[in-house]
Every structure is written in structure tokens, then in C-alpha cells.
Design a protein around this motif. Sequence first.
Motif, PDB file in Angstrom:
ATOM      1  N   LYS A 187       0.602  -0.922  -0.079  1.00 56.32           N
ATOM      2  CA  LYS A 187      -0.037  -0.137   0.182  1.00 56.32           C
ATOM      3  C   LYS A 187       1.029   1.253  -0.024  1.00 56.32           C
TER       4      LYS A 187
ATOM      5  N   SER B  57      -0.128   7.605   2.844  1.00 50.91           N
ATOM      6  CA  SER B  57      -0.519   9.157   2.431  1.00 50.91           C
ATOM      7  C   SER B  57      -0.942   9.649   3.746  1.00 50.91           C
TER       8      SER B  57
ATOM      9  N   GLY C 188       3.009   8.903  -5.279  1.00 54.25           N
ATOM     10  CA  GLY C 188       1.757   8.969  -5.568  1.00 54.25           C
ATOM     11  C   GLY C 188       0.769  10.292  -5.908  1.00 54.25           C
TER      12      GLY C 188
ATOM     13  N   TYR D 189      -4.631  11.141  -8.017  1.00 49.33           N
ATOM     14  CA  TYR D 189      -4.629  10.059  -9.046  1.00 49.33           C
ATOM     15  C   TYR D 189      -4.785   8.515  -8.223  1.00 49.33           C
ATOM     16  N   LYS D 190      -5.441   7.708  -8.480  1.00 52.52           N
ATOM     17  CA  LYS D 190      -5.016   5.743  -8.021  1.00 52.52           C
ATOM     18  C   LYS D 190      -3.746   5.407  -8.491  1.00 52.52           C
ATOM     19  N   ARG D 191      -3.447   5.638  -9.485  1.00 54.14           N
ATOM     20  CA  ARG D 191      -1.987   5.172 -10.295  1.00 54.14           C
ATOM     21  C   ARG D 191      -1.150   5.536 -10.586  1.00 54.14           C
TER      22      ARG D 191
END
Length: 328
Positions: free
Chosen positions: A11, A14, A190, A194-196
Motif C-alpha cells: 500500500k 498517504s 503518488g 490519481y490512483k495510479r
Amino acid sequence: MIREMERPADKLLSETTKWRKPLRKGLVIAVAAAIVGLLILSPVLIPPTMAESLNKLPIVGNIFKLAGDFGLQKAEEEGLTTTVNESASHDGFIITATKVSYDGIRIALELTRTAPEGTEGALYHLRSIMNDTAKKGSFDNIQVWLPSGHYGSLSLGTNLVTEPSESVLVELNDLSGDIPDQFDLTVKMGLRGYKRPFELKVPVVKMAGHTVLTSEETKIYQGESWKIAAKIDISPITTHLVVNIADKHLQEEMGFDLADHEGNVLESHGGHVYPLEGEAAKSYDAFPTRPKSITVKPYLDRGMQGKQYIPELELVVPVPENPEDGSK
């Protein structure tokens, strides 16, 4: 400095959380910034309105020079960095690794964002991150993998004077274990919204001049015998100390300075001592010139009264003339 809690390797990190002590294993992300000087623009040459506009322009590149780190400035000036041009792109953004420095003690990497036209905000602005007002496309999280070995902490940031910035400095500190002299570093960054993630494979090559010194002695302090051991890593841009004293409670109360054969004391790099599996570790600036010996100077911090050095526990470690790992 704001440190992240450990998370599973699959993961991305963040969330910013409270202070924590660095760990030998695991993934720690730090958002770090230090004010080290003032950027002065002459009002005679530049009108105030123009100066204000210039101050708002994001900085691109030159993070090694601007970060306020003596060792990284020296690496840049003396050609001790490796120029790379590894990039990843999607959604109109490009993340590029432009240069890297690896001295056997830490890895420093410059990352730069190229954003599509119309993007608001820069890649990195600490105040926006702290206030949770960072724009879409700004820095959100990062992960780094070594092919082997471990690192004590990972930090990311820039000099507050240079913010906002389109470039950031990523550092892996307190390296240990079986890390090769040449390898590919995997980096995933990251961006907010944006997820990617952006994944890069950055080639890393260890610079010459890394020396590892060790010493172990039994000292008499307060009428008792104390075994004290030290490991000192020195390179052209960093000095790192690991100390082990038989009494862990005494060790936890201590700080440690490093001095050369003429008594000149190094500035600390990162400014902290932390427990590391029964040891204490601290990083410092590089020695301006190679010393003939290094003295480990334990002390007790007496607050307003300053440092109370403990000469009974000092270690004097000879330094060989040849700056190679064979001095272990």
C-alpha cells in the motif's frame, strides 16, 4: 518533520501522523523541510511586483544545492552525483528522476514533476500539505524499495525558502545490510487525485571513498566498568555513528559528538540520536578534510547549562590514510 506510520508494503503511504522514531526495518516516510537561509533579491535590480511574482514561481531542479545540506552541496559541486533521466508518465504528468547520490551511508534522489498545461499548484508545498489544501496533481505519497538491505528512515521535502517547488529531494538514511555497490532503486510516487502511482527504476552507483571504522573498549566511569563499542562510517558527503554502551539506560540519556584530531566538532545531520536495536545512531556532516583520528564524545544534555561531556567514556578511533572499505 512529519513522519508516517508503518504500512504494509503493498500500500502507498498517504496520511501524515505524529513523530516517531526511525526503524531499521519497515517503511517510514517523512515530509521534511528546513529553513537554512534567505533568498535575497535586490530591490534596486528587481521591482517589488516582479520580485513577488518570481517568489511564487515553482523551483525546478538544483535541489541538491538548495536543500541546505552541506554534504549534498559538496556532492553537486565535486561531481559526486550520477545524472539519470528515468521517467514515468500518465494522465499528462511526467515524474523524472534527474540525479542520484549514494555514498554507502545514504541515498539522495532528485525527483521533478512536469505537469500538463492548466495544472494548479506545484508538486510540493509544505504549507499546503499541512493545511490539507494541496491541489490535484501535487505530491501525495511515496514508496521506495531496495534490492536488499535496510534503511532507517525515508524523507522527502525541500528547503522552505525554495517552495513551492516542482522538484523534491528524497533521502534514504542509515543504510544497513547487504546492499550492493550498483543496483536499481524502485520508486513509486503518488499524486493527489490519481490512483495510479508513477513507478521508476533508478540506477544507483556507490561513490568511492567510503570507510568503515570500528572500536570497542572497556572504560571506567563512576567507579564501574563500562563496555563501549562504536562503528563510524565516513564518506566524502556523510558521517554516520552507531554506538553501543552496555547500560542501555545510561545510553538513552546521552548524546554524542564527533571531533577530528584537532578537536573540530562536526555538525549533526538530521540532529537526532535514536535507539536502534539496543544501539544509538546519529548522522553528521562530512569531515572537510580526512582526519587522522575521530573522537567519539559522549555527553549529557543539561539544558540551559549546555552539554556535560564525559571524557571517561570517550573513544579515539584512528583513521587510515586510504579511504577504502578495507579499514573495517
